[in-house]
Design a protein around this motif. Structure first.
Motif, PDB file in Angstrom:
ATOM      1  N   ASP A 307      12.208   0.647   6.213  1.00 39.98           N
ATOM      2  CA  ASP A 307      11.330  -0.058   5.279  1.00 39.98           C
ATOM      3  C   ASP A 307       9.982   0.643   5.187  1.00 39.98           C
ATOM      4  O   ASP A 307       9.537   1.329   6.107  1.00 39.98           O
ATOM      5  CB  ASP A 307      11.112  -1.502   5.734  1.00 39.98           C
ATOM      6  N   TYR A 308       9.320   0.444   4.055  1.00 36.98           N
ATOM      7  CA  TYR A 308       7.987   1.008   3.903  1.00 36.98           C
ATOM      8  C   TYR A 308       6.995   0.398   4.908  1.00 36.98           C
ATOM      9  O   TYR A 308       5.992   1.015   5.240  1.00 36.98           O
ATOM     10  CB  TYR A 308       7.477   0.793   2.472  1.00 36.98           C
ATOM     11  N   LYS A 316       5.125   8.971   6.708  1.00 35.24           N
ATOM     12  CA  LYS A 316       4.182   8.921   5.588  1.00 35.24           C
ATOM     13  C   LYS A 316       4.964   9.060   4.293  1.00 35.24           C
ATOM     14  O   LYS A 316       5.786   9.965   4.158  1.00 35.24           O
ATOM     15  CB  LYS A 316       3.126  10.013   5.688  1.00 35.24           C
ATOM     16  N   HIS A 317       4.719   8.117   3.371  1.00 36.14           N
ATOM     17  CA  HIS A 317       5.327   8.180   2.047  1.00 36.14           C
ATOM     18  C   HIS A 317       4.193   8.205   1.026  1.00 36.14           C
ATOM     19  O   HIS A 317       3.265   7.400   1.096  1.00 36.14           O
ATOM     20  CB  HIS A 317       6.221   6.962   1.784  1.00 36.14           C
ATOM     21  N   GLN A 318       4.294   9.094   0.059  1.00 38.57           N
ATOM     22  CA  GLN A 318       3.247   9.205  -0.936  1.00 38.57           C
ATOM     23  C   GLN A 318       3.807   9.005  -2.350  1.00 38.57           C
ATOM     24  O   GLN A 318       4.962   9.349  -2.640  1.00 38.57           O
ATOM     25  CB  GLN A 318       2.562  10.572  -0.851  1.00 38.57           C
ATOM     26  N   ASP A 319       2.942   8.439  -3.172  1.00 39.31           N
ATOM     27  CA  ASP A 319       3.237   8.235  -4.597  1.00 39.31           C
ATOM     28  C   ASP A 319       4.541   7.481  -4.829  1.00 39.31           C
ATOM     29  O   ASP A 319       5.362   7.837  -5.689  1.00 39.31           O
ATOM     30  CB  ASP A 319       3.277   9.583  -5.317  1.00 39.31           C
ATOM     31  N   VAL A 320       4.719   6.402  -4.041  1.00 39.73           N
ATOM     32  CA  VAL A 320       5.872   5.517  -4.232  1.00 39.73           C
ATOM     33  C   VAL A 320       5.594   4.637  -5.448  1.00 39.73           C
ATOM     34  O   VAL A 320       4.597   3.920  -5.501  1.00 39.73           O
ATOM     35  CB  VAL A 320       6.108   4.656  -2.982  1.00 39.73           C
ATOM     36  N   SER A 321       6.465   4.687  -6.423  1.00 44.02           N
ATOM     37  CA  SER A 321       6.279   3.892  -7.628  1.00 44.02           C
ATOM     38  C   SER A 321       6.784   2.468  -7.396  1.00 44.02           C
ATOM     39  O   SER A 321       7.909   2.272  -6.925  1.00 44.02           O
ATOM     40  CB  SER A 321       7.026   4.527  -8.801  1.00 44.02           C
ATOM     41  N   TYR A 338       1.532   4.897   5.377  1.00 40.14           N
ATOM     42  CA  TYR A 338       1.317   5.793   6.516  1.00 40.14           C
ATOM     43  C   TYR A 338       1.415   4.987   7.806  1.00 40.14           C
ATOM     44  O   TYR A 338       0.717   3.961   7.972  1.00 40.14           O
ATOM     45  CB  TYR A 338      -0.054   6.448   6.407  1.00 40.14           C
ATOM     46  N   ALA A 339       2.324   5.424   8.729  1.00 46.70           N
ATOM     47  CA  ALA A 339       2.483   4.786  10.035  1.00 46.70           C
ATOM     48  C   ALA A 339       2.233   5.836  11.108  1.00 46.70           C
ATOM     49  O   ALA A 339       3.079   6.716  11.314  1.00 46.70           O
ATOM     50  CB  ALA A 339       3.866   4.187  10.169  1.00 46.70           C
ATOM     51  N   GLY A 343       2.017   1.068  15.986  1.00 41.09           N
ATOM     52  CA  GLY A 343       2.377  -0.314  15.700  1.00 41.09           C
ATOM     53  C   GLY A 343       1.667  -0.890  14.496  1.00 41.09           C
ATOM     54  O   GLY A 343       1.803  -2.087  14.209  1.00 41.09           O
ATOM     55  N   VAL A 344       0.920  -0.049  13.761  1.00 44.36           N
ATOM     56  CA  VAL A 344       0.203  -0.501  12.571  1.00 44.36           C
ATOM     57  C   VAL A 344       0.626   0.367  11.396  1.00 44.36           C
ATOM     58  O   VAL A 344       0.814   1.579  11.541  1.00 44.36           O
ATOM     59  CB  VAL A 344      -1.327  -0.414  12.771  1.00 44.36           C
ATOM     60  N   VAL A 345       0.787  -0.251  10.227  1.00 49.23           N
ATOM     61  CA  VAL A 345       1.111   0.480   9.008  1.00 49.23           C
ATOM     62  C   VAL A 345      -0.073   0.361   8.053  1.00 49.23           C
ATOM     63  O   VAL A 345      -0.607  -0.734   7.837  1.00 49.23           O
ATOM     64  CB  VAL A 345       2.383  -0.074   8.345  1.00 49.23           C
ATOM     65  N   TYR A 346      -0.461   1.498   7.471  1.00 54.96           N
ATOM     66  CA  TYR A 346      -1.570   1.551   6.529  1.00 54.96           C
ATOM     67  C   TYR A 346      -1.033   1.941   5.159  1.00 54.96           C
ATOM     68  O   TYR A 346      -0.017   2.615   5.039  1.00 54.96           O
ATOM     69  CB  TYR A 346      -2.621   2.570   6.979  1.00 54.96           C
ATOM     70  N   ALA A 347      -1.758   1.516   4.109  1.00 51.99           N
ATOM     71  CA  ALA A 347      -1.304   1.848   2.760  1.00 51.99           C
ATOM     72  C   ALA A 347      -2.491   1.985   1.828  1.00 51.99           C
ATOM     73  O   ALA A 347      -3.519   1.302   1.982  1.00 51.99           O
ATOM     74  CB  ALA A 347      -0.348   0.778   2.238  1.00 51.99           C
ATOM     75  N   LEU A 348      -2.353   2.892   0.885  1.00 48.28           N
ATOM     76  CA  LEU A 348      -3.267   3.008  -0.246  1.00 48.28           C
ATOM     77  C   LEU A 348      -2.458   2.578  -1.461  1.00 48.28           C
ATOM     78  O   LEU A 348      -1.585   3.302  -1.934  1.00 48.28           O
ATOM     79  CB  LEU A 348      -3.758   4.451  -0.394  1.00 48.28           C
TER      80      LEU A 348
END
Length: 470
Positions: A307-308, A316-321, A338-339, A343-348
């Motif tokens: 999962d994201y 790290k996954h970028q430009d996920v539509s 970005y993980a 234990g923490v997931v970050y997102a833009l």
């Protein structure tokens, strides 16, 4: 000699012709009576102190007062024959009476002689109080924000003469008037009668209360005091997370719980949730059970193999539509996840849109049970150049301007009525169904979070979204 004899004879003649001394007539003796007066006999509405005095009058048979002497105070008694005893009091020893402050009234005093020549005489004296009392009250403050607060009621008494002119004015002590609630919920406004203060509890809806203040003098009219509590301001929507209510719904679906504990939320089947919460107003604000696309505005769709939002992997996954719904508006954007493996997931998320924002997802322990905590910081669409790696730095998250929502791991109720996975997993329904057996919802556990499909006969938690007013 002849002259001397003449003088003697003349004298005897005068004596012989003089009238006899009158004999007293007992039937025409003077009588004794008592006469009393109250001084003063007329008072203003302010009241005051007066005195009863008496005199012993000796009256001739012709009705003329021959002699008048003051009566001693111990020679007579004074009592209240008619009138309100709470408004006129007597001191038998001093023969003084006190008229209390109040509106126009009449009192009758009965005076009886108890000893002396006029014993048994009695007289009725009339004492009047003329004018009126006027009360005025105010509350400070009388207008509160949705957070409520404490107010104080004070009052003044105006004394008016018979023509209506104010002749005196003075503040009221707390024990000189009563304070009650006429209109409003007693659980939202409480009164301290002794202090004449009141407490307005916090609330979301605009509410009017009416207090009644009343002077203690007879005939006083209660005065209304209006208190207003403003509604909680509509939330400022800066991010998709702002649309999410802060708490789960309670067991009967009537209100929000007030804690993120895992054992207080209600459990509902998919059909019950849709029926109860498709549209609902709580404390003056409109909410609804979110759709699948609204859940996707804060949590991505489930994904294989990872999962994201995954708390156990480094990636790290970028430009996920992604195509989601924010406040009833369809939004398509690209998103970075970005993980770093802590234990923490970050997102833009929402790049290129007005909802562009930094996101932080983590599962933490609260009271020995898991909760999913999501933190979001809005960014400026025109100027932001932050990367998802920078969002992943501890120094980025200062708490300033962040939106936070917490989701308890309340588990679910199975078809047998048992609660399973409480304290470890969280399940939350969407309004979107997926055929006769399944419905959409949001899920999290210790390892990940996503939006997926679940058996609609299972009972899960409900978290509502704000309905945007168009």
């Amino acid at each position: 000699m002849r002259n001397l004899i003449s003088i003697i004879a003349l004298a005897m003649l005068v004596i012989a012709c003089s009238p006899e001394e009158p004999t007293p007539n007992p039937a025409k003796e003077s009588i004794f009576k008592a006469e009393f007066q109250a001084s003063p006999a007329i008072f203003s509405a302010e009241g005051g102190v007066g005195t009863v005095k008496g005199s012993l009058q000796e009256v001739s048979s012709e009705g003329k007062v021959i002699k008048e002497t003051p009566l001693a105070k111990e020679d007579f008694t004074v009592s209240l024959k008619s009138g309100d005893a709470s408004q006129l009091s007597l001191d038998q020893e001093s023969k003084e009476f006190t008229v209390r402050k109040g509106a126009s009234s009449a009192f009758e005093l009965e005076v009886i002689v108890t000893q002396g020549k006029a014993k048994g005489n009695r007289q009725i004296l009339t004492v009047r109080r003329e004018g009126a009392l006027s009360y005025a009250f105010e509350a400070k403050p009388d207008h509160f924000t949705h957070n409520g607060g404490v107010g104080q009621v004070s009052g003044v008494c105006k004394v008016l003469d018979a023509s209506g002119t104010v002749i005196a004015e003075e503040p009221l002590a707390n024990d000189q008037f009563t304070l009650t609630l006429k209109q409003g919920d007693v659980t939202e406004l409480t009164i301290d009668e002794a202090m004449k203060s009141f407490t307005v509890k916090p609330g979301n809806a605009e509410t009017d209360f009416v207090l009644l203040a009343k002077g203690l003098t007879p005939g006083a009219v209660a005065e209304e005091i209006r208190i207003r509590r403003d509604a909680k301001p509509a939330p400022i929507i800066r991010t998709a997370l702002d649309y999410v209510a802060e708490y789960n719904m309670n067991a009967d679906g009537s209100n929000f719980v007030q804690t993120q504990d895992c054992d207080v939320s209600g459990y509902f089947t998919f059909d019950d949730a849709v029926s109860k919460f498709a549209n609902i107003t709580v404390a003056g604000t409109k909410y609804h059970l979110p759709s699948q696309k609204e859940w996707l505005s804060i949590i991505p769709l489930d994904r294989t193999p990872i999962d994201y939002i995954n708390f156990t992997q480094t990636y790290k996954h970028q430009d996920v539509s992604e195509s989601v719904s924010v406040g009833g508006q369809d939004v398509t954007s690209t998103n970075d996840y970005y993980a770093p493996g802590d234990g923490v997931v970050y997102a833009l998320r929402y790049k290129g849109t007005i909802f562009v924002s930094a996101w932080r997802y983590e599962v933490i322990t609260k009271g020995g049970q898991r909760v999913l905590k999501i933190r979001v910081r809005p960014l400026d669409k025109e100027t932001t150049s932050v990367t998802v790696e920078e969002i992943g730095k501890t120094t980025f998250w200062t708490g300033d301007g962040e939106v936070v929502r917490t989701f308890p791991a309340s588990g679910m109720k199975t078809s047998s009525g048992n609660v399973a996975l409480k304290g470890s997993d969280g399940y939350f329904w969407a309004v979107t169904d997926e055929g006769p057996l399944n419905g959409w919802g949001m899920f999290f556990d210790a390892s990940s979070s996503d939006v997926g499909r679940y058996r609609r006969n299972l009972q899960s938690s409900v978290r509502l979204f704000i309905t945007k007013v168009k």
